[in-house]
Motif scaffolding. Structure first.
Motif, mmCIF file in Angstrom:
data_model
loop_
_atom_site.group_PDB
_atom_site.id
_atom_site.type_symbol
_atom_site.label_atom_id
_atom_site.label_comp_id
_atom_site.label_asym_id
_atom_site.label_seq_id
_atom_site.Cartn_x
_atom_site.Cartn_y
_atom_site.Cartn_z
ATOM 1 N N TRP A 92 0.805 -1.289 0.134
ATOM 2 C CA TRP A 92 0.057 -0.080 -0.024
ATOM 3 C C TRP A 92 0.852 1.399 0.059
ATOM 4 O O TRP A 92 1.796 1.353 0.798
ATOM 5 N N ILE A 93 0.534 2.168 -1.061
ATOM 6 C CA ILE A 93 1.581 3.638 -1.260
ATOM 7 C C ILE A 93 0.677 4.841 -1.324
ATOM 8 O O ILE A 93 -0.509 4.566 -1.658
ATOM 9 N N PHE A 94 1.175 5.793 -0.784
ATOM 10 C CA PHE A 94 0.537 7.150 -0.865
ATOM 11 C C PHE A 94 1.560 8.158 -1.086
ATOM 12 O O PHE A 94 2.798 7.902 -0.935
ATOM 13 N N CYS A 95 1.327 9.462 -1.505
ATOM 14 C CA CYS A 95 1.938 10.560 -1.552
ATOM 15 C C CYS A 95 1.705 11.344 -0.246
ATOM 16 O O CYS A 95 0.766 11.686 0.183
ATOM 17 N N ALA A 96 2.966 11.332 0.254
ATOM 18 C CA ALA A 96 2.862 12.315 1.701
ATOM 19 C C ALA A 96 2.892 13.594 1.669
ATOM 20 O O ALA A 96 3.129 14.271 2.584
ATOM 21 N N SER A 97 2.819 14.239 0.341
ATOM 22 C CA SER A 97 2.845 15.597 0.305
ATOM 23 C C SER A 97 1.614 16.196 0.805
ATOM 24 O O SER A 97 0.322 15.339 0.652
ATOM 25 N N ARG A 98 1.607 17.271 1.525
ATOM 26 C CA ARG A 98 0.242 17.792 2.040
ATOM 27 C C ARG A 98 -0.903 17.779 1.469
ATOM 28 O O ARG A 98 -0.935 18.459 0.314
ATOM 29 N N GLY A 99 -2.034 17.153 2.020
ATOM 30 C CA GLY A 99 -3.210 17.219 1.142
ATOM 31 C C GLY A 99 -3.376 16.119 0.050
ATOM 32 O O GLY A 99 -4.475 15.952 -0.478
ATOM 33 N N HIS A 100 -2.505 15.509 -0.267
ATOM 34 C CA HIS A 100 -2.564 14.729 -1.732
ATOM 35 C C HIS A 100 -3.192 13.395 -1.334
ATOM 36 O O HIS A 100 -4.019 12.826 -2.141
ATOM 37 N N CYS A 101 -2.837 12.736 -0.139
ATOM 38 C CA CYS A 101 -3.401 11.457 0.208
ATOM 39 C C CYS A 101 -4.917 11.409 0.232
ATOM 40 O O CYS A 101 -5.753 10.786 -0.162
ATOM 41 N N PRO A 102 -5.428 12.477 1.316
ATOM 42 C CA PRO A 102 -6.741 12.664 1.431
ATOM 43 C C PRO A 102 -7.618 13.111 -0.200
ATOM 44 O O PRO A 102 -8.838 12.829 0.088
ATOM 45 N N ALA A 103 -6.902 13.623 -1.010
ATOM 46 C CA ALA A 103 -7.216 13.849 -2.236
ATOM 47 C C ALA A 103 -7.602 12.425 -3.107
ATOM 48 O O ALA A 103 -8.141 12.553 -4.373
ATOM 49 N N GLY A 104 -7.042 11.478 -2.526
ATOM 50 C CA GLY A 104 -7.047 10.232 -3.279
ATOM 51 C C GLY A 104 -5.790 9.552 -3.959
ATOM 52 O O GLY A 104 -5.794 8.892 -4.971
ATOM 53 N N MET A 105 -4.721 10.531 -3.684
ATOM 54 C CA MET A 105 -3.431 9.906 -4.155
ATOM 55 C C MET A 105 -2.885 8.783 -3.949
ATOM 56 O O MET A 105 -1.931 9.078 -2.710
ATOM 57 N N VAL A 106 -3.362 7.536 -3.898
ATOM 58 C CA VAL A 106 -2.726 6.511 -3.545
ATOM 59 C C VAL A 106 -2.514 5.416 -4.546
ATOM 60 O O VAL A 106 -2.963 5.649 -5.659
ATOM 61 N N PHE A 107 -1.529 4.291 -4.273
ATOM 62 C CA PHE A 107 -1.440 3.484 -5.171
ATOM 63 C C PHE A 107 -0.971 1.912 -4.267
ATOM 64 O O PHE A 107 -0.915 2.100 -3.259
ATOM 65 N N ALA A 108 -1.391 0.938 -4.969
ATOM 66 C CA ALA A 108 -1.122 -0.494 -4.602
ATOM 67 C C ALA A 108 -0.790 -1.503 -5.546
ATOM 68 O O ALA A 108 -1.086 -1.263 -6.674
ATOM 69 N N VAL A 109 -0.062 -2.471 -5.025
ATOM 70 C CA VAL A 109 0.692 -3.438 -5.495
ATOM 71 C C VAL A 109 -0.159 -4.878 -5.079
ATOM 72 O O VAL A 109 -0.308 -4.785 -3.864
ATOM 73 N N ASN A 110 -0.601 -5.557 -5.936
ATOM 74 C CA ASN A 110 -1.457 -6.536 -5.493
ATOM 75 C C ASN A 110 -2.519 -6.458 -4.492
ATOM 76 O O ASN A 110 -2.516 -7.206 -3.551
ATOM 77 N N PRO A 111 -3.426 -5.464 -4.564
ATOM 78 C CA PRO A 111 -4.311 -5.160 -3.735
ATOM 79 C C PRO A 111 -5.708 -6.157 -3.577
ATOM 80 O O PRO A 111 -6.339 -6.069 -2.765
ATOM 81 N N GLY A 112 -5.870 -6.870 -4.705
ATOM 82 C CA GLY A 112 -6.951 -7.751 -4.817
ATOM 83 C C GLY A 112 -8.392 -7.070 -4.936
ATOM 84 O O GLY A 112 -8.254 -6.254 -5.916
ATOM 85 N N ASP A 113 -8.967 -7.181 -4.270
ATOM 86 C CA ASP A 113 -10.567 -6.438 -4.371
ATOM 87 C C ASP A 113 -10.539 -5.417 -3.522
ATOM 88 O O ASP A 113 -11.590 -4.755 -3.229
ATOM 89 N N LYS A 114 -9.361 -4.991 -2.808
ATOM 90 C CA LYS A 114 -9.633 -4.063 -1.639
ATOM 91 C C LYS A 114 -8.884 -2.752 -1.961
ATOM 92 O O LYS A 114 -9.076 -1.806 -1.166
#
Length: 231
Positions: A92-114
């Motif tokens: 599970w990965i996200f961008c740690a710059s201020r306000g970016h993660c709450p805006a939906g800036m996330v990424f995942a490797v092998n997340p399945g259906d989650k």
């Protein structure tokens, strides 16, 4: 020796690299997630535009850096960050710059259906269970109707007759009152309004009579007197 050397090179030959753009389409990773990544594969993040990071987190806390996890830090535009995959577990990965993660800036490797759950949690969107039709029906209260009435036919003089109807919490009522002067008055109220009607002809027990009853009685009396005089 050559055969052994060839065997050692096999994992490198079959290893796959996945390219991910960071910031190319705004506050998103493109693509947002990748599946079927295995040990030996690599993920290369290309920083296109903006101030972004590639920081490891967790499914339940998408916008919080994981203890002991990797973190690219701020990477300049045009540079890359390479992630070596050591197993097939979700990452599970996200961008740690201020306000970016709450805006939906996330990424995942092998997340399945989650992945949707991961992204919604990052954005602060709560996921509620679907209500079944039976639970909705059980939460509703069926309307009730009650009727009560008191007849004035057996009440003493001037005693009113009344009726009350209550439906869905609203009450309407009517009231009939008879008097000695031959007048019956009916009053009613519903939701703050009141109306009244009157009709002549009331006897001493409070029952309203027809207005035609008095003339008929008079004619019958006169007819009886005429017969008595003749005979």
């Amino acid at each position: 020796m050559r055969f052994i050397s060839s065997l050692l090179l096999l994992p490198l030959v079959f290893a796959k690299n996945y390219d991910v753009d960071v910031g190319r389409e705004g506050l998103v990773f493109t693509p947002t997630h990748i599946q079927n990544v295995v040990k030996g594969d690599t993920v290369t993040f290309h920083f296109i535009e903006g101030t972004h990071t590639v920081t490891q987190s967790s499914l339940t806390a998408p916008c919080t850096a994981a203890n002991g996890g990797f973190d690219s830090g701020i990477v300049d535009d045009g540079k890359t960050f390479k992630l070596d995959i050591k197993n097939s577990d979700p990452i599970w990965i996200f961008c740690a710059s201020r306000g970016h993660c709450p805006a939906g800036m996330v990424f995942a490797v092998n997340p399945g259906d989650k992945f949707s759950q991961f992204q919604n949690t990052a954005s602060g969107i709560e996921v509620h269970p679907t209500l079944s039709p039976s639970s909705i029906t059980d939460s509703l209260t069926s309307p009730t109707t009650s009727i009560s009435s008191t007849s004035g036919s057996n009440l003493p003089h001037s005693s009113p007759s009344s009726s009350t109807i209550t439906t869905l919490g609203l009450t309407s009522s009517t009231r009939l009152t008879g008097t000695d002067d031959g007048t019956a008055t009916r009053t009613g109220s519903a939701v703050g309004a009141s109306v009244s009607t009157s009709a002549s002809g009331s006897n001493n027990n409070g029952m309203a009579k027809s207005p035609l009853l008095a003339p008929v009685t008079l004619v019958a009396t006169l007819f009886g007197l005429a017969i008595a005089i003749v005979f």
